[in-house]
Design a protein around this motif. Structure first.
Motif, PDB file in Angstrom:
ATOM      1  N   MET A   1      35.794  30.785  35.132  1.00  0.00           N
ATOM      2  CA  MET A   1      36.274  30.521  36.478  1.00  0.00           C
ATOM      3  C   MET A   1      35.447  29.394  37.092  1.00  0.00           C
ATOM      4  O   MET A   1      34.235  29.364  36.998  1.00  0.00           O
ATOM      5  CB  MET A   1      36.149  31.788  37.329  1.00  0.00           C
ATOM      6  N   VAL A   2      36.115  28.474  37.734  1.00  0.00           N
ATOM      7  CA  VAL A   2      35.466  27.314  38.342  1.00  0.00           C
ATOM      8  C   VAL A   2      35.072  27.672  39.781  1.00  0.00           C
ATOM      9  O   VAL A   2      35.871  28.217  40.533  1.00  0.00           O
ATOM     10  CB  VAL A   2      36.418  26.102  38.322  1.00  0.00           C
ATOM     11  N   VAL A   3      33.826  27.338  40.147  1.00  0.00           N
ATOM     12  CA  VAL A   3      33.321  27.657  41.480  1.00  0.00           C
ATOM     13  C   VAL A   3      32.930  26.367  42.196  1.00  0.00           C
ATOM     14  O   VAL A   3      32.214  25.531  41.643  1.00  0.00           O
ATOM     15  CB  VAL A   3      32.100  28.608  41.391  1.00  0.00           C
ATOM     16  N   VAL A   4      33.408  26.226  43.431  1.00  0.00           N
ATOM     17  CA  VAL A   4      33.095  25.062  44.250  1.00  0.00           C
ATOM     18  C   VAL A   4      31.745  25.285  44.930  1.00  0.00           C
ATOM     19  O   VAL A   4      31.515  26.320  45.552  1.00  0.00           O
ATOM     20  CB  VAL A   4      34.192  24.821  45.310  1.00  0.00           C
ATOM     21  N   LYS A   5      30.867  24.295  44.797  1.00  0.00           N
ATOM     22  CA  LYS A   5      29.545  24.364  45.428  1.00  0.00           C
ATOM     23  C   LYS A   5      29.567  23.710  46.809  1.00  0.00           C
ATOM     24  O   LYS A   5      29.019  24.245  47.767  1.00  0.00           O
ATOM     25  CB  LYS A   5      28.515  23.670  44.530  1.00  0.00           C
ATOM     26  N   SER A   6      30.200  22.534  46.929  1.00  0.00           N
ATOM     27  CA  SER A   6      30.263  21.843  48.219  1.00  0.00           C
ATOM     28  C   SER A   6      31.482  20.933  48.268  1.00  0.00           C
ATOM     29  O   SER A   6      32.022  20.538  47.238  1.00  0.00           O
ATOM     30  CB  SER A   6      28.990  21.034  48.473  1.00  0.00           C
ATOM     31  N   VAL A   7      31.877  20.607  49.505  1.00  0.00           N
ATOM     32  CA  VAL A   7      33.019  19.719  49.731  1.00  0.00           C
ATOM     33  C   VAL A   7      32.608  18.676  50.765  1.00  0.00           C
ATOM     34  O   VAL A   7      32.045  19.008  51.806  1.00  0.00           O
ATOM     35  CB  VAL A   7      34.261  20.491  50.228  1.00  0.00           C
ATOM     36  N   THR A   8      32.905  17.415  50.444  1.00  0.00           N
ATOM     37  CA  THR A   8      32.653  16.312  51.357  1.00  0.00           C
ATOM     38  C   THR A   8      33.981  15.623  51.625  1.00  0.00           C
ATOM     39  O   THR A   8      34.709  15.296  50.692  1.00  0.00           O
ATOM     40  CB  THR A   8      31.646  15.315  50.739  1.00  0.00           C
ATOM     41  N   ILE A   9      34.294  15.443  52.905  1.00  0.00           N
ATOM     42  CA  ILE A   9      35.540  14.781  53.297  1.00  0.00           C
ATOM     43  C   ILE A   9      35.183  13.489  54.013  1.00  0.00           C
ATOM     44  O   ILE A   9      34.447  13.509  55.001  1.00  0.00           O
ATOM     45  CB  ILE A   9      36.397  15.679  54.203  1.00  0.00           C
ATOM     46  N   ARG A  18      35.110  29.983  52.621  1.00  0.00           N
ATOM     47  CA  ARG A  18      35.686  30.480  51.370  1.00  0.00           C
ATOM     48  C   ARG A  18      36.554  29.377  50.798  1.00  0.00           C
ATOM     49  O   ARG A  18      37.044  28.519  51.519  1.00  0.00           O
ATOM     50  CB  ARG A  18      36.572  31.706  51.601  1.00  0.00           C
ATOM     51  N   ASN A  19      36.784  29.447  49.494  1.00  0.00           N
ATOM     52  CA  ASN A  19      37.630  28.430  48.876  1.00  0.00           C
ATOM     53  C   ASN A  19      38.236  28.947  47.587  1.00  0.00           C
ATOM     54  O   ASN A  19      37.779  29.948  47.030  1.00  0.00           O
ATOM     55  CB  ASN A  19      36.818  27.158  48.607  1.00  0.00           C
ATOM     56  N   ALA A  20      39.231  28.255  47.140  1.00  0.00           N
ATOM     57  CA  ALA A  20      39.833  28.487  45.826  1.00  0.00           C
ATOM     58  C   ALA A  20      40.300  27.133  45.313  1.00  0.00           C
ATOM     59  O   ALA A  20      40.965  26.389  46.027  1.00  0.00           O
ATOM     60  CB  ALA A  20      41.009  29.454  45.923  1.00  0.00           C
ATOM     61  N   VAL A  21      39.913  26.828  44.093  1.00  0.00           N
ATOM     62  CA  VAL A  21      40.359  25.591  43.466  1.00  0.00           C
ATOM     63  C   VAL A  21      41.161  25.988  42.228  1.00  0.00           C
ATOM     64  O   VAL A  21      40.760  26.884  41.474  1.00  0.00           O
ATOM     65  CB  VAL A  21      39.170  24.647  43.128  1.00  0.00           C
ATOM     66  N   GLU A  55      35.277  14.660  47.965  1.00  0.00           N
ATOM     67  CA  GLU A  55      34.357  14.872  46.855  1.00  0.00           C
ATOM     68  C   GLU A  55      34.117  16.374  46.749  1.00  0.00           C
ATOM     69  O   GLU A  55      33.688  17.010  47.712  1.00  0.00           O
ATOM     70  CB  GLU A  55      33.031  14.155  47.095  1.00  0.00           C
ATOM     71  N   ILE A  56      34.429  16.926  45.584  1.00  0.00           N
ATOM     72  CA  ILE A  56      34.247  18.351  45.329  1.00  0.00           C
ATOM     73  C   ILE A  56      33.142  18.488  44.288  1.00  0.00           C
ATOM     74  O   ILE A  56      33.270  17.982  43.163  1.00  0.00           O
ATOM     75  CB  ILE A  56      35.543  18.997  44.784  1.00  0.00           C
ATOM     76  N   GLU A  57      32.058  19.147  44.673  1.00  0.00           N
ATOM     77  CA  GLU A  57      30.975  19.405  43.723  1.00  0.00           C
ATOM     78  C   GLU A  57      31.138  20.834  43.216  1.00  0.00           C
ATOM     79  O   GLU A  57      31.210  21.779  44.000  1.00  0.00           O
ATOM     80  CB  GLU A  57      29.617  19.235  44.397  1.00  0.00           C
ATOM     81  N   LEU A  58      31.209  20.966  41.900  1.00  0.00           N
ATOM     82  CA  LEU A  58      31.357  22.285  41.291  1.00  0.00           C
ATOM     83  C   LEU A  58      29.985  22.833  40.907  1.00  0.00           C
ATOM     84  O   LEU A  58      29.034  22.073  40.708  1.00  0.00           O
ATOM     85  CB  LEU A  58      32.263  22.195  40.063  1.00  0.00           C
ATOM     86  N   GLU A  59      29.875  24.155  40.777  1.00  0.00           N
ATOM     87  CA  GLU A  59      28.588  24.776  40.447  1.00  0.00           C
ATOM     88  C   GLU A  59      28.061  24.343  39.088  1.00  0.00           C
ATOM     89  O   GLU A  59      26.852  24.337  38.867  1.00  0.00           O
ATOM     90  CB  GLU A  59      28.686  26.300  40.519  1.00  0.00           C
ATOM     91  N   ASP A  60      28.946  23.970  38.179  1.00  0.00           N
ATOM     92  CA  ASP A  60      28.493  23.550  36.844  1.00  0.00           C
ATOM     93  C   ASP A  60      28.034  22.089  36.813  1.00  0.00           C
ATOM     94  O   ASP A  60      27.722  21.550  35.762  1.00  0.00           O
ATOM     95  CB  ASP A  60      29.572  23.801  35.795  1.00  0.00           C
ATOM     96  N   GLY A  61      27.994  21.445  37.991  1.00  0.00           N
ATOM     97  CA  GLY A  61      27.489  20.076  38.078  1.00  0.00           C
ATOM     98  C   GLY A  61      28.557  18.995  38.087  1.00  0.00           C
ATOM     99  O   GLY A  61      28.267  17.845  38.406  1.00  0.00           O
ATOM    100  N   ARG A  62      29.781  19.339  37.743  1.00  0.00           N
ATOM    101  CA  ARG A  62      30.851  18.343  37.763  1.00  0.00           C
ATOM    102  C   ARG A  62      31.169  17.945  39.199  1.00  0.00           C
ATOM    103  O   ARG A  62      31.055  18.749  40.118  1.00  0.00           O
ATOM    104  CB  ARG A  62      32.131  18.886  37.112  1.00  0.00           C
TER     105      ARG A  62
END
Length: 167
Positions: A1-9, A18-21, A55-62
């Motif tokens: 499961m992919v987890v979003v760490k941060s979002v920059t707009i 909360r979020n879901a990608v 910009e979406i930063e994922l917990e796995d670093g992507r």
């Protein structure tokens, strides 16, 4: 499961409650979808914008950088739906998939309330009141700066509110 760490707009980091990608699969193709529970302030800021640089930063670093379309989702909590079309979905194979024929969608509202959101970022709105006051009070009010009056009324209302709630 992919987890979003941060979002920059548009270069500005936003608070995401909360979020879901996920990848949305339809007969017309694939879209990358990001559903966000945000504050009312964020919704108000982006409600009349069509496209954003996200910009979406994922917990796995992507990091995913994309121009995304915006939809304001109506319902209980303030929500944004950001999406963009995908030509190549190979790099998104570990993302959850939602098919247009399925009735399942991620529910990101469970366990959070508008009161919790407002503790982090409380929106302000203008309000006009028509009052009938003695002339000396009217004169005093007219001499005050708007910022001072806002503070006075906020404090007065919160004090009154607390007294009413404790009864």
């Amino acid at each position: 499961m992919v987890v979003v760490k941060s979002v920059t707009i548009d270069g500005e980091s936003i608070h995401v409650f909360r979020n879901a990608v996920y990848i949305f699969e339809s007969s017309s193709g694939f879209t990358l979808e990001l559903d966000l529970i945000v504050s009312e302030v964020v919704v108000k800021k982006y409600k009349s914008v069509d496209n954003l640089i996200v910009e979406i930063e994922l917990e796995d670093g992507r990091i995913i950088n994309s121009i995304m379309h915006v939809k304001i989702l109506s319902g209980g909590l303030p929500q944004l739906n950001l999406f963009c079309e995908l030509d190549d979905i190979q790099e998104y194979e570990d993302f959850d998939r939602v098919n247009e024929n399925e009735s399942w969608f991620p529910n990101i509202e469970d366990g959070i309330t508008i009161e919790e959101i407002r503790k982090i970022e409380m929106p302000n709105e203008g309000v006009s009141c028509k009052l009938n006051l003695p002339i000396d009070q009217v004169e005093w009010i007219k001499k005050q700066k708007k910022k001072t009056l806002n503070e006075i009324f906020q404090n007065m209302i919160y004090e009154y509110w607390e007294k009413q709630e404790s009864k």
